[in-house]
Design an enzyme around this catalytic site. Structure first.
Site, PDB file in Angstrom:
ATOM      1  CE  LYS A  19       7.516  -8.742 -16.325  1.00 18.82           C
ATOM      2  NZ  LYS A  19       7.183  -9.904 -17.107  1.00 18.82           N
ATOM      3  N   GLY A  20       6.155  -1.615 -16.448  1.00 16.11           N
ATOM      4  CA  GLY A  20       5.937  -0.236 -17.119  1.00 16.11           C
ATOM      5  C   GLY A  20       6.892   0.870 -16.764  1.00 16.11           C
ATOM      6  NE  ARG A  21       8.479   4.570 -21.784  1.00 10.64           N
ATOM      7  CZ  ARG A  21       7.439   4.094 -22.437  1.00 10.64           C
ATOM      8  NH1 ARG A  21       6.468   3.843 -21.896  1.00 10.64           N
ATOM      9  NH2 ARG A  21       7.757   3.966 -23.454  1.00 10.64           N
ATOM     10  NE  ARG A  34      18.927   2.541   3.927  1.00 12.00           N
ATOM     11  CZ  ARG A  34      20.046   2.620   4.764  1.00 12.00           C
ATOM     12  NH1 ARG A  34      19.845   2.335   5.972  1.00 12.00           N
ATOM     13  NH2 ARG A  34      21.147   3.171   4.093  1.00 12.00           N
ATOM     14  CB  THR A  85      -2.876   9.162 -16.309  1.00 12.98           C
ATOM     15  OG1 THR A  85      -2.337   8.366 -17.436  1.00 12.98           O
ATOM     16  CG2 THR A  85      -2.028   9.721 -15.366  1.00 12.98           C
ATOM     17  CG  HIS A 140       3.890  14.191 -20.673  1.00 14.16           C
ATOM     18  ND1 HIS A 140       2.775  15.463 -20.306  1.00 14.16           N
ATOM     19  CD2 HIS A 140       4.271  13.829 -19.420  1.00 14.16           C
ATOM     20  CE1 HIS A 140       2.616  15.455 -19.306  1.00 14.16           C
ATOM     21  NE2 HIS A 140       3.431  14.571 -18.560  1.00 14.16           N
ATOM     22  CG  HIS A 141       7.155  10.055 -22.666  1.00 19.08           C
ATOM     23  ND1 HIS A 141       6.439   9.147 -23.189  1.00 19.08           N
ATOM     24  CD2 HIS A 141       6.806  10.256 -21.423  1.00 19.08           C
ATOM     25  CE1 HIS A 141       5.848   8.544 -22.309  1.00 19.08           C
ATOM     26  NE2 HIS A 141       6.039   9.248 -21.260  1.00 19.08           N
ATOM     27  CE  LYS A 144       0.466  11.889 -19.979  1.00 17.94           C
ATOM     28  NZ  LYS A 144       0.124  10.727 -19.298  1.00 17.94           N
ATOM     29  N   GLY A 150      -2.781  13.498 -17.084  1.00 18.82           N
ATOM     30  CA  GLY A 150      -3.469  13.638 -15.553  1.00 18.82           C
ATOM     31  C   GLY A 150      -3.145  14.947 -14.891  1.00 18.82           C
TER      32      GLY A 150
END
Length: 251
Positions: A19-21, A34, A85, A140-141, A144, A150
């Site tokens: 459910k995380g990004r 596939r 990470t 990073h965003h 984080k 990492g």
């Protein structure tokens, strides 16, 4: 499930942290390739009873869940890809122990570009003398939670390995105030956070009157998800042991 001697058709992925990004991106990447997601587990969930339904586990959860997730993979006898990470030394001991009985692929970054960047950093650090200072810059965003990233540590480890030193004993980060002169031979880290940046990393080699900068920009976290799916597919059928993205790309 797919046996080692069978043609690799549709694989069943168990995604931990789905459910995380990154978990959401993984679900999309698995669908694009596939394959199928047989289970998705999040905080508080237990992958153990369900792991046997899967061909491979992919863990992008939290460091404190690593022991349980490795244990589930070992009991089920299936490979595990770890992209979590913020791991410490105790976690790497766990990874090494699990790799005695199952294939384990762990990386701070699953991008092909970053994997090649680390290779180039290693080459540069080995060839440029100690009068070339090394600094790792990452952004990073705003959401984080760990720093340095990492990926930044992966790049720092590549440089340290090439110079025959331990990163943990030669690392400078979070400089503030009267820090004194830069330590000779140390590897510096600078961290930026803001906006929605997927990932920016640069390794700066600062020598006498010249600089070399090696950089990578991630425009979308799907590159990491697709890389993790590729790594998981590659890991199927491999003997027990520790693997990295270098192995996947043949570097």
């Amino acid at each position: 499930m797919i046996g080692r001697g069978e043609a690799m058709a549709q694989l069943q992925f168990g995604v931990i942290g789905h459910k995380g990004r990154m978990g959401q991106a993984l679900e999309q990447a698995i669908d694009e390739a596939r394959h199928s997601m047989c289970i998705g587990v999040d905080a508080g969930g237990n992958v153990g009873p369900l792991a046997g339904q899967c061909d491979v586990l992919v863990d992008f959860s939290a460091p404190d869940a690593l022991s349980q997730n490795l244990g589930a993979a070992r009991v089920a006898g299936i490979p595990i890809v770890v992209g979590t990470t913020g791991l410490g030394e105790e976690h790497f001991v766990m990874l090494a122990e699990a790799a005695r009985t199952i294939p384990v692929l762990q990386s701070g970054n699953f991008s092909a570009g970053v994997t090649l960047l680390a290779h180039l950093v290693r080459e540069a650090a080995a060839r440029l003398g100690p009068d070339w200072d090394i600094e790792v810059l990452e952004m990073h965003h705003r959401l984080k939670v760990d720093a340095p990233s990492g990926t930044a540590k992966l790049l720092g480890e590549a440089a340290a390995e090439a110079r025959g030193i331990e990163l943990s004993a030669n690392m400078e980060s979070g400089r503030h105030g009267q820090t004194g002169a830069r330590g000779q031979g140390n590897i510096g880290f600078a961290t930026l956070r803001g906006g929605t940046v997927a990932g920016e990393h640069s390794v700066i080699f600062a020598g006498p009157e010249e600089r070399l900068t090696l950089s990578h920009s991630a425009e979308n976290r799907m590159i990491f998800a697709r890389g993790a799916v590729k790594a998981a597919c590659w890991l199927i059928g491999k003997p027990a042991g520790r693997y990295t993205m270098n192995n996947v790309l043949g570097l």
